[in-house]
Design a protein around this motif. Structure first.
Motif, PDB file in Angstrom:
ATOM      1  N   UNK A  66      12.795  13.845   7.577  1.00 30.76           N
ATOM      2  CA  UNK A  66      14.301  14.492   7.628  1.00 30.76           C
ATOM      3  C   UNK A  66      14.106  15.849   7.864  1.00 30.76           C
ATOM      4  N   UNK A  67      14.973  16.147   8.922  1.00 33.45           N
ATOM      5  CA  UNK A  67      14.945  17.569   9.453  1.00 33.45           C
ATOM      6  C   UNK A  67      16.276  18.220   8.699  1.00 33.45           C
ATOM      7  N   UNK A  68      15.847  19.289   7.664  1.00 34.47           N
ATOM      8  CA  UNK A  68      17.132  19.742   6.699  1.00 34.47           C
ATOM      9  C   UNK A  68      17.868  20.582   7.526  1.00 34.47           C
ATOM     10  N   UNK A  69      17.493  21.338   8.625  1.00 35.80           N
ATOM     11  CA  UNK A  69      18.104  22.114   9.404  1.00 35.80           C
ATOM     12  C   UNK A  69      19.050  21.357  10.288  1.00 35.80           C
ATOM     13  N   UNK A  70      18.713  20.360  10.726  1.00 38.95           N
ATOM     14  CA  UNK A  70      19.745  19.230  11.221  1.00 38.95           C
ATOM     15  C   UNK A  70      20.896  18.765  10.534  1.00 38.95           C
ATOM     16  N   UNK A  71      20.328  18.461   9.171  1.00 42.13           N
ATOM     17  CA  UNK A  71      21.339  18.115   8.226  1.00 42.13           C
ATOM     18  C   UNK A  71      22.378  19.202   7.936  1.00 42.13           C
ATOM     19  N   UNK A  72      22.078  20.523   7.716  1.00 41.93           N
ATOM     20  CA  UNK A  72      22.951  21.680   7.612  1.00 41.93           C
ATOM     21  C   UNK A  72      23.610  21.669   8.936  1.00 41.93           C
ATOM     22  N   UNK A  73      23.086  21.693  10.020  1.00 41.73           N
ATOM     23  CA  UNK A  73      23.996  21.873  11.134  1.00 41.73           C
ATOM     24  C   UNK A  73      24.961  20.708  11.348  1.00 41.73           C
ATOM     25  N   UNK A  74      24.641  19.581  11.082  1.00 44.84           N
ATOM     26  CA  UNK A  74      25.675  18.420  10.848  1.00 44.84           C
ATOM     27  C   UNK A  74      26.748  18.590  10.237  1.00 44.84           C
ATOM     28  N   UNK A  75      26.542  19.140   8.930  1.00 46.46           N
ATOM     29  CA  UNK A  75      27.486  19.297   8.021  1.00 46.46           C
ATOM     30  C   UNK A  75      28.275  20.621   8.463  1.00 46.46           C
TER      31      UNK A  75
ATOM     32  N   UNK B  82      26.321  13.131   0.889  1.00 45.93           N
ATOM     33  CA  UNK B  82      25.145  13.855   1.344  1.00 45.93           C
ATOM     34  C   UNK B  82      24.229  12.953   1.888  1.00 45.93           C
ATOM     35  N   UNK B  83      24.046  11.590   1.058  1.00 46.57           N
ATOM     36  CA  UNK B  83      22.989  10.652   1.716  1.00 46.57           C
ATOM     37  C   UNK B  83      23.427   9.822   2.823  1.00 46.57           C
ATOM     38  N   UNK B  84      24.936   9.861   3.006  1.00 48.70           N
ATOM     39  CA  UNK B  84      25.423   9.143   4.360  1.00 48.70           C
ATOM     40  C   UNK B  84      25.185  10.319   5.622  1.00 48.70           C
ATOM     41  N   UNK B  85      25.176  11.617   5.165  1.00 48.67           N
ATOM     42  CA  UNK B  85      24.890  12.620   6.138  1.00 48.67           C
ATOM     43  C   UNK B  85      23.447  12.622   6.527  1.00 48.67           C
ATOM     44  N   UNK B  86      22.743  12.487   5.679  1.00 46.20           N
ATOM     45  CA  UNK B  86      21.301  12.650   5.784  1.00 46.20           C
ATOM     46  C   UNK B  86      20.736  11.271   6.493  1.00 46.20           C
ATOM     47  N   UNK B  87      21.459  10.102   6.382  1.00 45.61           N
ATOM     48  CA  UNK B  87      21.063   8.899   6.981  1.00 45.61           C
ATOM     49  C   UNK B  87      21.572   9.023   8.611  1.00 45.61           C
ATOM     50  N   UNK B  88      22.787   9.599   8.638  1.00 41.58           N
ATOM     51  CA  UNK B  88      23.029   9.736  10.125  1.00 41.58           C
ATOM     52  C   UNK B  88      22.138  10.676  10.942  1.00 41.58           C
ATOM     53  N   UNK B  89      21.872  11.890  10.184  1.00 35.24           N
ATOM     54  CA  UNK B  89      20.825  12.693  11.021  1.00 35.24           C
ATOM     55  C   UNK B  89      19.325  11.968  11.047  1.00 35.24           C
TER      56      UNK B  89
ATOM     57  N   UNK C  47      18.971   8.968  11.810  1.00 40.09           N
ATOM     58  CA  UNK C  47      19.112   7.930  12.664  1.00 40.09           C
ATOM     59  C   UNK C  47      19.117   8.579  14.095  1.00 40.09           C
ATOM     60  N   UNK C  48      19.691   9.797  14.129  1.00 43.67           N
ATOM     61  CA  UNK C  48      19.862  10.690  15.290  1.00 43.67           C
ATOM     62  C   UNK C  48      18.235  11.039  15.795  1.00 43.67           C
ATOM     63  N   UNK C  49      17.483  11.407  14.901  1.00 45.09           N
ATOM     64  CA  UNK C  49      16.022  11.547  14.938  1.00 45.09           C
ATOM     65  C   UNK C  49      15.388  10.482  15.513  1.00 45.09           C
ATOM     66  N   UNK C  50      15.754   9.262  15.140  1.00 45.03           N
ATOM     67  CA  UNK C  50      14.861   8.106  15.728  1.00 45.03           C
ATOM     68  C   UNK C  50      15.338   7.897  16.848  1.00 45.03           C
ATOM     69  N   UNK C  51      16.557   7.996  17.409  1.00 45.23           N
ATOM     70  CA  UNK C  51      16.984   7.789  18.646  1.00 45.23           C
ATOM     71  C   UNK C  51      16.293   8.845  19.544  1.00 45.23           C
ATOM     72  N   UNK C  52      16.155  10.129  19.275  1.00 41.79           N
ATOM     73  CA  UNK C  52      15.332  11.279  19.831  1.00 41.79           C
ATOM     74  C   UNK C  52      13.859  10.791  20.068  1.00 41.79           C
TER      75      UNK C  52
END
Length: 441
Positions: free
Chosen positions: A367-376, A401-408, A410-415
């Motif tokens: 999990x990319x925590x920077x992407x989580x922060x940016x998404x938030x 927060x878990x939902x947000x992390x799961x969303x990020x 999933x985006x990483x998987x797509x990338x």
């Protein structure tokens, strides 16, 4: 401990476990001793009751309780010994508990499917690209003006797009019926939100007119006592109004959040919003195609227990989206949205969840925590002045927060999947892109 595994079919497994008699006896003895420490039996002091007496009084109960505790403690050991991976809670079937004999129980559950990912380098997606034109901006502003329109009375005959204000009384066989009358009812002509026969009869009318009209209720009408029947309505047209789009004045601009810059700033803000929506729509289209390709190349069996949980979750989500007055209790919700209606989508969701987890494992994604922060930050920005409170709410709510992390993630998987995919761009009209995305949503 003897452990054997049966395969009834698919992902179901039946685990048969036999606990040695010695272990069962030890557990029962321990249970009886614990009971004896506090047992109050006439003629004996607490803690001094002979074991034989305790067994006579509490033996059967102790065996049942010890058996239940043994199953709970032994089940994980049996799973480890069998090298299975349960996908849900087991259904336990306990055998007869007999004195000084082995204890047998059966645990039935689904296991996770074995997944060997295929076709990751064969993914091909088409990315829509839409330019936001001046015409798109103007059209959007006109739509906003229409959404904030007012109504002005006119003396001409009504037409589609107008609003008729009416009183009416409906009768069936000469008798008024419940819900069949109204006063100062506003009917927007052409929107087909009212009784069709009555709405059509209001076109071409002027304020002050009175008329009768027969209205046929469809066979599937919500009120069963009216379904399939014809009613006669006495109607009085009290007013005819035409829409007047909102003027782009100072009050309108302030409502749109424009303090300075006037119309030019409004257009700039609308363009920025459309470009953001277009990017989101394009990303959504790419994500959908990528997930379709992953799913299509890797058909897998899915655990029935997980599908059942997903169906229940989908049903609850659907009920929560309904207006409060339309929300149903659990049984009514199942009738409205039966399992069969949700099964296909639930199976897809579960399969994609398992496939995504396998991609994360195989590609060793973290999990990319920077992407989580940016998404938030992105989510919070949509709440304007309350952005900081929204961020604090996310930080203090583990489930959100878990939902947000799961969303990020999933985006990483797509990338990651897109790194090996063939991506082609296709120019489309903005309306086509946005309308398709709104319909999919």
């Amino acid at each position: 401990m003897d452990v054997s595994v049966e395969n009834p079919g698919g992902l179901a497994r039946r685990l048969k476990v036999q606990i040695p008699a010695e272990r069962v006896t030890e557990a029962v003895d321990a249970k009886v001793r614990r009971v004896g420490e506090h047992a109050k039996i006439p003629g004996f002091r607490p803690g001094k009751v002979p074991t034989k007496v305790l067994y006579q009084r509490y033996g059967a109960q102790a065996r049942q309780e010890a058996a239940g505790e043994l199953v709970q403690s032994v089940y994980p050991e049996a799973i480890e010994q069998s090298e299975l991976k349960p996908a849900g809670q087991p259904q336990i079937e306990l055998g007869e508990v007999k004195e000084h004999e082995p204890l047998e129980f059966t645990a039935t559950f689904d296991v996770y499917p074995e997944i060997e990912l295929k076709g990751l380098d064969d993914i091909a997606v088409e990315k829509p690209v839409a330019e936001v034109t001046d015409a798109d901006v103007d059209k959007t502003i006109e739509r906003i003006r229409d959404q904030n329109k007012t109504w002005e009375s006119v003396e001409r005959e009504s037409r589609d797009g107008d609003q008729a204000v009416v009183d009416y009384v409906g009768r069936i066989d000469g008798e008024a019926f419940e819900g069949g009358s109204g006063e100062d009812i506003e009917v927007n002509l052409g929107e087909q939100q009212f009784l069709p026969d009555l709405e059509r009869a209001l076109v071409g009318r002027k304020a002050g007119e009175e008329f009768d009209v027969d209205v046929s209720f469809p066979d599937d009408y919500g009120a069963k006592d009216l379904a399939g029947k014809t009613a006669n309505f006495e109607v009085t047209v009290k007013d005819i109004k035409e829409p007047k789009p909102a003027e782009i004045d100072e009050a309108f601009l302030q409502q749109m959040g424009i303090e300075e810059g006037g119309v030019d700033e409004l257009k700039s803000k609308v363009r920025e919003s459309l470009e953001q929506e277009a990017r989101h729509a394009a990303d959504t289209r790419v994500k959908t195609q990528t997930m379709d390709a992953l799913h299509g190349a890797n058909p897998i069996d899915v655990p029935e227990s997980m599908v059942a949980q997903e169906i229940e979750r989908m049903r609850k989500e659907a009920m929560q989206r309904m207006p409060e007055q339309m929300q149903q209790d659990e049984e009514q919700a199942k009738q409205l949205l039966p399992d069969e209606a949700l099964r296909e989508q639930a199976e897809r969701r579960v399969a994609l969840g398992l496939l995504i987890a396998e991609v994360i494992s195989e590609k060793e994604l973290e999990l990319d925590q920077e992407r989580v922060n940016a998404k938030m930050e992105e989510v919070a920005a949509g709440y304007g002045d309350q952005a900081e409170q929204v961020k604090q709410y996310y930080q203090q709510n583990p489930q959100l927060m878990q939902g947000l992390q799961a969303m990020v993630m999933e985006e990483q998987v797509i990338d990651k999947l897109l790194e090996g995919a063939t991506v082609t761009e296709k120019t489309v009209e903005l309306d086509e892109l946005l309308n398709a995305n709104r319909e999919d949503g």
